[in-house]
Scaffold this motif. Structure first.
Motif, PDB file in Angstrom:
ATOM      1  N   ILE A 149       0.869  -1.171   0.000  1.00 24.44           N
ATOM      2  CA  ILE A 149       0.000   0.000   0.000  1.00 24.44           C
ATOM      3  C   ILE A 149       0.910   1.226   0.000  1.00 24.44           C
ATOM      4  CG2 ILE A 149      -1.778   1.276   1.268  1.00 24.44           C
ATOM      5  CD1 ILE A 149      -2.569  -1.472   2.516  1.00 24.44           C
ATOM      6  N   PHE A 151       1.573   5.270  -0.157  1.00 23.41           N
ATOM      7  CA  PHE A 151       0.798   6.457   0.192  1.00 23.41           C
ATOM      8  C   PHE A 151       1.659   7.710   0.267  1.00 23.41           C
ATOM      9  CE2 PHE A 151       2.088   5.097   4.478  1.00 23.41           C
ATOM     10  CZ  PHE A 151       2.356   6.304   5.119  1.00 23.41           C
ATOM     11  N   ALA A 187      -6.183   6.348   5.785  1.00 26.64           N
ATOM     12  CA  ALA A 187      -6.335   5.737   4.469  1.00 26.64           C
ATOM     13  C   ALA A 187      -7.573   4.853   4.533  1.00 26.64           C
ATOM     14  CB  ALA A 187      -5.099   4.922   4.099  1.00 26.64           C
ATOM     15  N   GLN A 191      -7.953   0.116   0.674  1.00 26.51           N
ATOM     16  CA  GLN A 191      -6.788   0.844   0.207  1.00 26.51           C
ATOM     17  C   GLN A 191      -6.310   0.243  -1.112  1.00 26.51           C
ATOM     18  OE1 GLN A 191      -6.725  -0.797   3.299  1.00 26.51           O
ATOM     19  NE2 GLN A 191      -7.430   0.952   4.533  1.00 26.51           N
ATOM     20  N   SER A 192      -5.909   1.092  -2.037  1.00 30.87           N
ATOM     21  CA  SER A 192      -5.434   0.605  -3.323  1.00 30.87           C
ATOM     22  C   SER A 192      -4.043   0.000  -3.181  1.00 30.87           C
ATOM     23  CB  SER A 192      -5.385   1.743  -4.341  1.00 30.87           C
ATOM     24  OG  SER A 192      -4.836   1.284  -5.572  1.00 30.87           O
ATOM     25  N   THR A 196      -1.076   5.070  -5.953  1.00 32.92           N
ATOM     26  CA  THR A 196      -0.683   5.757  -4.723  1.00 32.92           C
ATOM     27  C   THR A 196      -1.914   6.313  -4.010  1.00 32.92           C
ATOM     28  OG1 THR A 196       1.468   6.360  -5.636  1.00 32.92           O
ATOM     29  CG2 THR A 196       0.692   7.645  -3.758  1.00 32.92           C
ATOM     30  N   ASN A 197      -2.019   6.016  -2.717  1.00 29.54           N
ATOM     31  CA  ASN A 197      -3.117   6.511  -1.891  1.00 29.54           C
ATOM     32  C   ASN A 197      -2.720   7.858  -1.266  1.00 29.54           C
ATOM     33  OD1 ASN A 197      -5.040   3.887  -1.391  1.00 29.54           O
ATOM     34  ND2 ASN A 197      -2.895   3.297  -1.553  1.00 29.54           N
TER      35      ASN A 197
END
Length: 291
Positions: A149, A151, A187, A191-192, A196-197
């Motif tokens: 994940i 971010f 987040a 979450q992806s 990018t989160n």
């Protein structure tokens, strides 16, 4: 935010928890720390995160700070070393926290490993490694099925050492470290893992140098930790962000050499803390039992 609360919190932190009055200590929902012993494995010398096992009851996960191999360690609740697991395909740039709890598949328990330390705020991208919690009984000591994940923060680069996941919603929460009023970031789930989160900033709290956080499995109680103290909140219907912007209960704390870890025992009966080992001071595992 309440100015009187900000001033009160900073004053208590500055005098140190060893100097708190007997009346304040008596109001704590936890007994003073009990030593569980020194950490057995000498390779665990910069423990920056701590989490109670779910697939491994009555055990604890920890990891070293920046520069170590990509590995996590399993201990029992008295600091005895049980196993080392290697993570395949990732590096330890600056791992700073670890959490165990729910994830994408309902019947599985996951580890979240936070690659988000950034002392000089030079790295734009931060990472959370999510994978199914291995078991001590597993034949393999290598973890390869790892979700990443990625971010960024909505308000610039940040150093952070505190992460937990709301077990009710599976939202990830990150608390920054180095501001006078640190940020509370989220987040949202899901979450992806393909893009990018951008975290959502939910508010601020007046706890400079926050280095650890954890939440109970029912999502109702939260602990955070600075180098000088431990703080406790209990929800009463409010959101996590709103809760963290209220005045906490101060928990009596044995000052550690460089304590950067905190973890609830999964049955809620208390919590553990663990320090890094600056100046070759041996790390001690402490347990704070609930009253």
């Amino acid at each position: 935010m309440n100015i009187q609360f900000l001033q009160s919190a900073r004053k208590i932190v500055s005098i140190g928890f060893m100097l708190l009055s007997a009346s304040v200590l008596a109001q704590s929902p936890f007994y003073p720390a009990e030593s569980r012993g020194e950490i057995e494995n000498n390779q665990i010398n910069e423990a920056s995160g701590l989490a109670a096992g779910i697939n491994n009851p009555n055990m604890l996960w920890t990891h070293n700070d920046s520069g170590d191999k990509a590995r996590i360690f399993l201990l029992d609740e008295y600091g005895h070393f049980k196993a080392e697991f290697k993570l395949k395909g990732v590096d330890n740039r600056d791992w700073e926290d670890i959490y165990t709890g729910p994830g994408p598949e309902a019947e599985k328990n996951y580890i979240y490993l936070a690659e988000m330390g950034d002392n000089n705020a030079v790295h734009e991208l931060k990472y959370i490694y999510r994978f199914e919690e291995p078991k001590l009984s597993d034949e393999s000591r290598e973890i390869s099925n790892i979700e990443v994940i990625t971010f960024i923060y909505p308000d610039g680069r940040r150093d952070a050492e505190s992460l937990f996941v709301d077990p009710q919603t599976k939202d990830i929460y990150v608390l920054s470290k180095r501001e006078q009023n640190i940020g509370i970031y989220k987040a949202g789930y899901p979450q992806s893992t393909s893009r990018t989160n951008t975290l959502e900033k939910l508010g601020e709290m007046p706890f400079f140098n926050t280095v650890a956080a954890d939440i109970t499995p029912d999502g109702q109680e939260i602990l955070t930790k600075t180098y000088d103290g431990i703080y406790y909140w209990k929800r009463d219907g409010q959101s996590i962000a709103d809760l963290l912007m209220t005045e906490p209960t101060f928990v009596p704390y044995v000052i550690e050499p460089q304590g950067e870890s905190i973890a609830w025992k999964k049955d809620g009966s208390g919590f553990f803390t663990l320090s890094e080992e600056p100046r070759e001071i041996e790390a001690v595992l402490y347990f704070y039992r609930r009253r």
